[in-house]
Design an enzyme around this catalytic site. Structure first.
Site, PDB file in Angstrom:
ATOM      1  N   GLU A 143      -7.416 -15.516   7.918  1.00 14.86           N
ATOM      2  CA  GLU A 143      -7.960 -14.220   8.360  1.00 14.86           C
ATOM      3  C   GLU A 143      -9.413 -14.132   7.936  1.00 14.86           C
ATOM      4  OE1 GLU A 143      -5.822 -11.038   6.279  1.00 14.86           O
ATOM      5  OE2 GLU A 143      -5.569 -12.367   4.559  1.00 14.86           O
TER       6      GLU A 143
ATOM      7  N   ARG B 179      -4.435  -3.365 -24.299  1.00 19.51           N
ATOM      8  CA  ARG B 179      -4.366  -4.424 -23.290  1.00 19.51           C
ATOM      9  C   ARG B 179      -3.189  -5.339 -23.588  1.00 19.51           C
ATOM     10  NH1 ARG B 179      -6.351  -9.739 -22.596  1.00 19.51           N
ATOM     11  NH2 ARG B 179      -6.889 -10.215 -20.431  1.00 19.51           N
TER      12      ARG B 179
ATOM     13  N   LYS C 196      -1.625  -5.514  -0.643  1.00 14.55           N
ATOM     14  CA  LYS C 196      -3.039  -5.117  -0.550  1.00 14.55           C
ATOM     15  C   LYS C 196      -3.573  -4.750  -1.934  1.00 14.55           C
ATOM     16  CE  LYS C 196      -6.014  -2.332   2.482  1.00 14.55           C
ATOM     17  NZ  LYS C 196      -6.937  -3.398   2.828  1.00 14.55           N
TER      18      LYS C 196
ATOM     19  N   ARG D 275       2.514   0.894   4.522  1.00 12.29           N
ATOM     20  CA  ARG D 275       2.076  -0.349   3.874  1.00 12.29           C
ATOM     21  C   ARG D 275       1.804  -0.123   2.383  1.00 12.29           C
ATOM     22  NH1 ARG D 275      -3.035  -3.407   6.173  1.00 12.29           N
ATOM     23  NH2 ARG D 275      -4.045  -1.583   5.255  1.00 12.29           N
TER      24      ARG D 275
ATOM     25  N   TYR E 231      -4.534  -0.704  -2.795  1.00 16.71           N
ATOM     26  CA  TYR E 231      -5.415   0.271  -2.153  1.00 16.71           C
ATOM     27  C   TYR E 231      -5.123   0.364  -0.670  1.00 16.71           C
ATOM     28  CZ  TYR E 231      -8.456  -3.354  -0.073  1.00 16.71           C
ATOM     29  OH  TYR E 231      -8.948  -4.392   0.677  1.00 16.71           O
TER      30      TYR E 231
END
Ligand code: PMP
Length: 286
Positions: free
Chosen positions: A182, A100, A150, A51, A32
């Site tokens: 972070e 799945r 991310k 990114r 995302y």
């Protein structure tokens, strides 16, 4: 009601649908980006697009649209939802195979899912929180080892925010092998004797787009930047501290694990960097 974007369609939010077999839903197999909007324009769109591509490449996932198309979708959503200040959230997952399965589906058969929506935040740039500063607690960093990607795998950051809330704090800084990595959803900095200290980029942290911009602006303003590890004890003894993220820009931190930094109000460096960041980003917004 918001207009959102799902796989080529602009829809009212309550009509948007995703398959229960979507790998984002079943396996957090998705990435995302969050891009801020100020004055109806996108802040650092290019950085976020670069990114995003890197995250996709690392997971061998293809983007369903080009960078230009992505920009057009962002702008269309801003216009349709009348956003002056806020964010555009974008998510790409590996799509919805027929069943799945741990193995990645054949990309020729299963196309990625692309979802975007806006978040309206009037007053985002003049947040009163920036005047007051944040209090943070420290928690163990028990996330996986590829934090530079991310992904939508945000359960631990979410738990971290809840731990902070229960402790009466605003956020948490995560610590690995004695050093701060972070914040739960931001990059962390301390300031000592005028020097800005922040952990260097590696797979241990997300390479913040705001981080890159802020460090560039700091250097342009002749401030000294040191990219290195720091401990919570060093942070508690610092003159000031702050965090950066696309949605909070530069946000002062005034308390760490109950210890006030300096006089407990936002520091000069953090406040100045916030001003510069907002001014320069607004000028470059598209
Ligand atoms: N680290 C983490 C863990 C984050 O979730 C974020 C925000 N998504 C950041 C840092 C800051 O990145 P950016 O400046 O690109 O928003």
């Amino acid at each position: 009601m918001r207009t959102v974007y799902v796989n080529g369609d602009y829809l009212p939010e309550n009509e948007a649908r995703i398959s229960i077999f979507d790998r984002g839903f079943l396996m957090a197999d998705g990435v995302y980006e969050v891009t801020s909007v100020l004055d109806g324009k996108l802040i650092d769109f290019d950085g976020h697009a670069v990114r995003l591509q890197r995250s996709l490449d690392e997971l061998e996932m293809a983007s369903p649209v080009s960078k230009d198309e992505l920009l057009a979708i962002h702008r269309e959503l801003i216009a349709r939802n009348g956003i002056d200040q806020g964010m555009v959230y974008l998510q790409i997952t590996r799509g919805a195979p027929a069943d799945r399965d741990f193995a990645y589906p054949d990309p020729d058969e299963t196309t990625p899912t692309l979802v975007l929506f806006t978040q309206n935040k009037p007053g985002l740039a003049d947040s009163p929180v920036a005047q007051k500063g944040l209090s943070v607690i420290s928690i163990d960093d028990i996330r996986w080892g590829r934090r530079d990607i991310k992904t939508v795998q945000l359960l631990y950051p979410s738990m971290g925010k809840m731990l902070a809330k229960k402790a009466g704090a605003d956020d948490a800084w995560m610590v690995q092998d004695g050093y701060v990595t972070e914040g739960t959803s931001n990059n962390a900095y301390i300031v000592k004797d005028g020097k800005i200290i922040t952990r260097e980029r590696s797979q241990d942290i997300l390479h913040g787009i705001t981080r890159a911009a802020v460090l560039r602006f700091a250097q342009e303003a002749q401030m000294v930047v040191e990219e290195r590890n720091f401990t919570i004890d060093e942070a508690k003894a610092a003159d000031e501290a702050f965090v950066t993220s696309a949605s909070t820009f530069v946000m002062p931190v005034v308390e760490i694990d109950g210890t006030k930094l300096g006089d407990g109000t936002p520091g000069r460096v953090a406040s100045r960097l916030r001003e510069i960041y907002l001014e320069e980003s607004r000028k470059a917004a598209i």
